[in-house]
Write a protein that holds these residues in place. Sequence first.
Motif, short mmCIF file in Angstrom:
data_model
loop_
_atom_site.label_atom_id
_atom_site.label_comp_id
_atom_site.label_asym_id
_atom_site.label_seq_id
_atom_site.Cartn_x
_atom_site.Cartn_y
_atom_site.Cartn_z
N ARG A 110 0.91 -1.37 0.11
CA ARG A 110 -0.14 -0.06 0.17
C ARG A 110 0.89 1.20 0.05
NH1 ARG A 110 -4.59 -1.45 4.48
NH2 ARG A 110 -5.04 -3.75 3.79
N ASP A 112 1.19 3.93 1.42
CA ASP A 112 0.86 4.59 2.83
C ASP A 112 1.93 5.51 3.12
OD1 ASP A 112 -1.46 4.36 4.35
OD2 ASP A 112 -1.09 1.99 4.71
N TYR A 119 3.89 0.55 6.82
CA TYR A 119 4.96 0.54 5.77
C TYR A 119 4.31 0.21 4.36
CZ TYR A 119 6.82 -0.98 10.13
OH TYR A 119 7.62 -0.89 11.46
N GLN A 124 0.60 -9.99 6.24
CA GLN A 124 -0.46 -10.11 7.10
C GLN A 124 -0.65 -11.51 7.12
OE1 GLN A 124 -3.64 -8.21 4.73
NE2 GLN A 124 -3.58 -6.39 6.21
N ARG A 255 -14.19 0.22 9.92
CA ARG A 255 -13.02 -0.39 9.08
C ARG A 255 -13.00 0.37 7.61
NH1 ARG A 255 -9.63 -2.21 10.54
NH2 ARG A 255 -9.47 -4.31 9.13
N ALA A 277 -3.53 -0.80 15.81
CA ALA A 277 -4.63 -2.09 15.44
C ALA A 277 -3.76 -3.17 15.01
CB ALA A 277 -5.54 -1.62 14.50
#
Length: 421
Positions: A110, A112, A119, A124, A255, A277
């Motif tokens: 991503r 981000d 990151y 995940q 979310r 989170a």
Amino acid sequence: MQALRGTQDILPEDAYKWNYMESAIRRLCSCYGYGEIRTPMFEATELFQRGIGDTTDVVTKEMYTFTDRGGRSITLRPENTASAVRAYLEHKLYGDQQVHKLFYIGSMFRYDRPQAGRYREFHQFGVEVLGADSPAADAEVISLAYTLFQKLGLKDLVLHVNSIGCGKCRPVYRQKLIEYFREREETLCDTCKDRLEKNPLRVLDCKEEGCRAAAAGAPKITDYLCEECQAKFDALKRYLTALGISYELDPQLVRGLDYYTNTAFEIQYTPLGAQSAICGGGRYDGLVEEIGGPHTPSVGFAVGLERLLLALEMQHLIPEPAKPRHVYIAALGEAAVAEGVKIQQALRGEGVRADMDLQGRSLKGQMKQAGRSGADYTVIIGDNELASGSAVVKSMAEGSQENISFEAIPKYIAERETGVQ
Ligand code: AMP
């Protein structure tokens, strides 16, 4: 050349920590009956646009999208649920009318703003339960995440749960929310002003200060749930209580991805600060249909492994890796080296770590290296040893040494404890 911003190398001194987390995950998933799925790291861009929702931050601002040499629009996966659903449909897993329980571990991408716990390439672990309507499935995935953290020894985690309703009750709430934010439109960020009509729930999830302030007094979805959603939410809460899992109700929790329906949850570890989170998930009853499949109520979550690792390190919960017996073979001269290589091979075959010099060091240099390397034993082969067919085997912890015939060395080592811990 340097690794790109927001990406990181995992060096050998840290890789064992990842193996530790991943082994715990695999062990637990097998107890819960989840099978591993590995999907490609890139997919057709459309999959994510349809799956995640084209007004979400992930799709509008964060995807790594490019055109390949064949002119197709490709995206590096920003999450794994859409890909898992694509695979579920492509392989017609729904054909057997069974519930399918999947898990995955892998890199996501991503664009981000990088910071601690955030990151551009991150990892995940996630699970997906496809084809299960019962709130018991929601409770099961929550209990899987909860049990994982418990088994790893983590303390002070807080589970937040909410229900974000369904296609029947959410539109009423949505309208109320639009009206509410319309009155406070000047405090919203430009993105939220833009998406207010299309997707007002996103404003609740926006990180901008003005939007957060506006969201603080917003109507609560839980006041608008239809009877069915309320009953499911109540059932989930009963299951969690029965499982001994404490939770906090959080009516603001929506979310960041559009596909959620009913249950939404997050597990937070507050000391991680802004990126607290560790795990987020929920029910996504409409996603499989959205991607072109039959109605398949489903639920899942994803855990950010970098954040899990940070939390484990903060609580000193990662054990040192097991150290196999370690032997350094110091040999001088070609014939001695050849003999040493044979012994090294035999030791490795027995599960012992065996090292030899690869840099042309003198015998003295090799002995020094043996000490530095933390070996438990040093095997020394010079001219005398070659002639006698036996090597000097020195215990580094005790300083004692014995002459052992070449063939007997693997057995001799195997019978001893590791000296240095
Ligand atoms: P999401 O896929 O957005 O529902 O996120 C699930 C979990 O993945 C979050 O709770 C985080 O732990 C982790 N995560 C999401 N985005 C990032 C990121 N950019 N860097 C590190 N972890 C992330």
